[in-house]
Write an enzyme that holds these catalytic residues in place. Structure first.
Site, PDB file in Angstrom:
ATOM      1  CB  CYS A  96      -0.917   0.022   1.215  1.00  0.00           C
ATOM      2  SG  CYS A  96      -1.897  -1.473   1.355  1.00  0.00           S
ATOM      3  CG  HIS A 236      -3.363   3.116   2.655  1.00  0.00           C
ATOM      4  ND1 HIS A 236      -3.945   2.800   1.456  1.00  0.00           N
ATOM      5  CD2 HIS A 236      -3.253   1.951   3.348  1.00  0.00           C
ATOM      6  CE1 HIS A 236      -4.192   1.488   1.422  1.00  0.00           C
ATOM      7  NE2 HIS A 236      -3.773   0.956   2.562  1.00  0.00           N
ATOM      8  CG  ASN A 266      -6.642  -1.305   1.658  1.00  0.00           C
ATOM      9  OD1 ASN A 266      -5.952  -0.863   0.740  1.00  0.00           O
ATOM     10  ND2 ASN A 266      -6.122  -1.824   2.757  1.00  0.00           N
TER      11      ASN A 266
HETATM   12  N1  ACO Z   1     -17.742  -9.588   9.480  1.00  0.00           N
HETATM   13  C1  ACO Z   1     -18.096  -9.928  10.723  1.00  0.00           C
HETATM   14  N2  ACO Z   1     -17.217 -10.227  11.690  1.00  0.00           N
HETATM   15  C2  ACO Z   1     -15.908 -10.168  11.365  1.00  0.00           C
HETATM   16  C3  ACO Z   1     -15.459  -9.812  10.092  1.00  0.00           C
HETATM   17  C4  ACO Z   1     -16.447  -9.520   9.124  1.00  0.00           C
HETATM   18  N3  ACO Z   1     -16.122  -9.171   7.851  1.00  0.00           N
HETATM   19  N4  ACO Z   1     -14.118  -9.833  10.076  1.00  0.00           N
HETATM   20  C5  ACO Z   1     -13.724 -10.175  11.315  1.00  0.00           C
HETATM   21  N5  ACO Z   1     -14.797 -10.389  12.090  1.00  0.00           N
HETATM   22  C6  ACO Z   1     -14.832 -10.799  13.497  1.00  0.00           C
HETATM   23  C7  ACO Z   1     -13.593 -11.514  13.909  1.00  0.00           C
HETATM   24  O1  ACO Z   1     -13.664 -12.867  13.537  1.00  0.00           O
HETATM   25  C8  ACO Z   1     -13.605 -11.292  15.403  1.00  0.00           C
HETATM   26  O2  ACO Z   1     -14.490 -12.225  15.962  1.00  0.00           O
HETATM   27  P1  ACO Z   1     -14.138 -12.950  17.348  1.00  0.00           P
HETATM   28  O3  ACO Z   1     -14.059 -11.849  18.347  1.00  0.00           O
HETATM   29  O4  ACO Z   1     -15.288 -13.877  17.546  1.00  0.00           O
HETATM   30  O5  ACO Z   1     -12.815 -13.634  17.126  1.00  0.00           O
HETATM   31  C9  ACO Z   1     -14.230  -9.921  15.550  1.00  0.00           C
HETATM   32  O6  ACO Z   1     -14.889  -9.638  14.312  1.00  0.00           O
HETATM   33  C10 ACO Z   1     -13.249  -8.825  15.851  1.00  0.00           C
HETATM   34  O7  ACO Z   1     -12.131  -8.973  14.991  1.00  0.00           O
HETATM   35  P2  ACO Z   1     -10.941  -7.966  15.015  1.00  0.00           P
HETATM   36  O8  ACO Z   1      -9.918  -8.398  14.026  1.00  0.00           O
HETATM   37  O9  ACO Z   1     -10.513  -7.693  16.409  1.00  0.00           O
HETATM   38  O10 ACO Z   1     -11.675  -6.648  14.477  1.00  0.00           O
HETATM   39  P3  ACO Z   1     -11.101  -5.222  14.320  1.00  0.00           P
HETATM   40  O11 ACO Z   1     -11.933  -4.260  15.062  1.00  0.00           O
HETATM   41  O12 ACO Z   1      -9.611  -5.162  14.550  1.00  0.00           O
HETATM   42  O13 ACO Z   1     -11.364  -4.924  12.769  1.00  0.00           O
HETATM   43  C11 ACO Z   1     -10.126  -4.910  10.717  1.00  0.00           C
HETATM   44  C12 ACO Z   1     -10.785  -5.761  11.784  1.00  0.00           C
HETATM   45  C13 ACO Z   1     -11.208  -4.106  10.020  1.00  0.00           C
HETATM   46  C14 ACO Z   1      -9.427  -5.822   9.728  1.00  0.00           C
HETATM   47  C15 ACO Z   1      -9.123  -3.935  11.368  1.00  0.00           C
HETATM   48  O14 ACO Z   1      -8.279  -4.621  12.259  1.00  0.00           O
HETATM   49  C16 ACO Z   1      -8.259  -3.236  10.350  1.00  0.00           C
HETATM   50  O15 ACO Z   1      -8.734  -2.467   9.546  1.00  0.00           O
HETATM   51  N6  ACO Z   1      -6.930  -3.437  10.440  1.00  0.00           N
HETATM   52  C17 ACO Z   1      -6.017  -2.825   9.517  1.00  0.00           C
HETATM   53  C18 ACO Z   1      -6.033  -3.517   8.236  1.00  0.00           C
HETATM   54  C19 ACO Z   1      -5.339  -2.711   7.208  1.00  0.00           C
HETATM   55  O16 ACO Z   1      -5.449  -1.510   7.222  1.00  0.00           O
HETATM   56  N7  ACO Z   1      -4.612  -3.303   6.323  1.00  0.00           N
HETATM   57  C20 ACO Z   1      -3.995  -2.446   5.367  1.00  0.00           C
HETATM   58  C21 ACO Z   1      -2.972  -2.937   4.627  1.00  0.00           C
HETATM   59  S1  ACO Z   1      -3.568  -3.829   3.248  1.00  0.00           S
HETATM   60  C22 ACO Z   1      -2.244  -4.091   2.241  1.00  0.00           C
HETATM   61  O17 ACO Z   1      -1.116  -3.740   2.495  1.00  0.00           O
HETATM   62  C23 ACO Z   1      -2.534  -4.818   0.931  1.00  0.00           C
END
Ligand code: ACO
Length: 309
Positions: A96, A236, A266
């Site tokens: 990214c 980003h 993203n």
């Molecule tokens: N729908 C419903 N529930 C979901 C989903 C979904 N799509 N995805 C995850 N969950 C669940 C998980 O399984 C977890 O359940 P559990 O508690 O029973 O285990 C719960 O939701 C919470 O999961 P977390 O991972 O803690 O959720 P979080 O609030 O951290 O959000 C997210 C997840 C959106 C991925 C966030 O962490 C994020 O945006 N992180 C950064 C990612 C990013 O920016 N990447 C960029 C780089 S991409 C690249 O370089 C190509």
């Protein structure tokens, strides 16, 4: 592809996706459209806007993790499709942060006088690299391309400062395990999805906020400015909550942070140039404004650029 479309293929909901990410929909390229096709479309628009002919381009850099082929580079395919007879062309793999990495390389080449006109493209067909069985990642990504033409100039406007940093100790927070020389691709699809994007979202989140804030602060300081001098921040577009946390760390209000994640998701290396173009076309950037672009991605790697428009 809308959140409702994802409700049909994984256990998720529109409410979860909007609350946790800010994403409502993303653009998914048809099977017949490749990363190089999207690159060409973005390059043509950028060159039209800059009034620049194919002969003038001396270097083409594309940032992408989803080239058409493993070999050759996306940049060489784009060079052939566009007809850029006087250019050198190569890709950089900085996920990214690929566009900002490319911008930083281009800035250095122009400052040393080696090249006068450079195309920098951020492009991804992430739909080709996304595991649509993994709800943790699949709802996040979209396809896009964005490009800029950079040229040597005596004017005081332009790129004032850039910064790139990485930390390979975080390499398995956001990666694809299978398909490289260590674990070459086997016949068929990996049942665990290790040939696609895998991510530890919450750990990436923490590093992203911290390092994007540091990277933005660094280019502002290097330019002898303060955050109050910045008219618009273009981060980003990974997650609305990351952008809000970034704004909080930089002590700025969200009205100075450009957002379009709701419509594109993203788009990795394409995210910053796509946002830059939309901000420009919407009149959010005026001549003389200072803007800061900042990104992070798999590596982990992060970068920033301060531009006087
Ligand atoms: N729908 C419903 N529930 C979901 C989903 C979904 N799509 N995805 C995850 N969950 C669940 C998980 O399984 C977890 O359940 P559990 O508690 O029973 O285990 C719960 O939701 C919470 O999961 P977390 O991972 O803690 O959720 P979080 O609030 O951290 O959000 C997210 C997840 C959106 C991925 C966030 O962490 C994020 O945006 N992180 C950064 C990612 C990013 O920016 N990447 C960029 C780089 S991409 C690249 O370089 C190509």
């Amino acid at each position: 592809m809308t959140n409702a479309d994802f409700e049909k293929i994984v256990d998720t909901s529109d409410e979860w996706i909007i609350t946790r990410t800010g994403i409502k929909e993303r653009r998914i390229a048809d099977n017949s459209i490749t990363t190089s096709d999207m690159s060409v479309a973005a390059c043509r628009q950028a060159m039209d806007m800059a009034g620049c002919s194919n002969d003038e381009i001396e270097l083409l850099i594309t940032g992408t993790v989803t080239p058409d082929y493993r070999l050759p580079s996306n940049a060489c395919v784009v060079q052939e499709k566009m007809g850029l007879p006087n250019a050198a062309a190569f890709d950089i793999l900085a996920a990214c942060a690929g566009f900002l990495g490319g911008l930083s390389i281009a800035q250095s080449y122009i400052e040393t006088g080696k090249y006068k006109k450079i195309l920098v493209v951020g492009v991804e067909k992430l739909s080709s690299f996304t595991n649509y069985k993994d709800r943790n990642t699949c709802v996040l990504f979209g396809d896009a391309a964005g490009a800029v033409v950079l040229e040597a100039s005596e004017e005081s406007s332009g790129i004032i400062s850039t910064f790139v940093k990485s930390d390979g100790r975080y390499r398995t927070l956001l990666w694809s395990e299978i398909g490289g020389s260590l674990h070459p691709h086997q016949q068929g699809v990996d049942p665990l999805g290790r040939d696609k994007i895998m991510m530890n979202g919450s750990d990436v989140f923490k590093v992203a906020v911290r390092e994007m804030a540091n990277a933005a602060a660094r280019v502002i300081k290097d330019a002898g400015l303060t955050s109050s001098d910045i008219a618009l921040f273009i981060p980003h577009q990974a997650n609305i909550r990351i952008m809000e946390a970034l704004a909080k760390r930089l002590h700025i209000s969200m009205d100075r942070v450009f957002k379009n994640i709701d419509r594109y998701g993203n788009t990795s290396a394409a995210s910053v140039p796509l946002a830059l173009d939309e901000a420009n076309r919407q009149g959010r950037i005026k001549p003389g404004d200072h803007i800061v672009m900042v990104a992070f991605g798999g590596g982990l790697i992060w970068g920033s650029a301060l531009v006087k428009w």
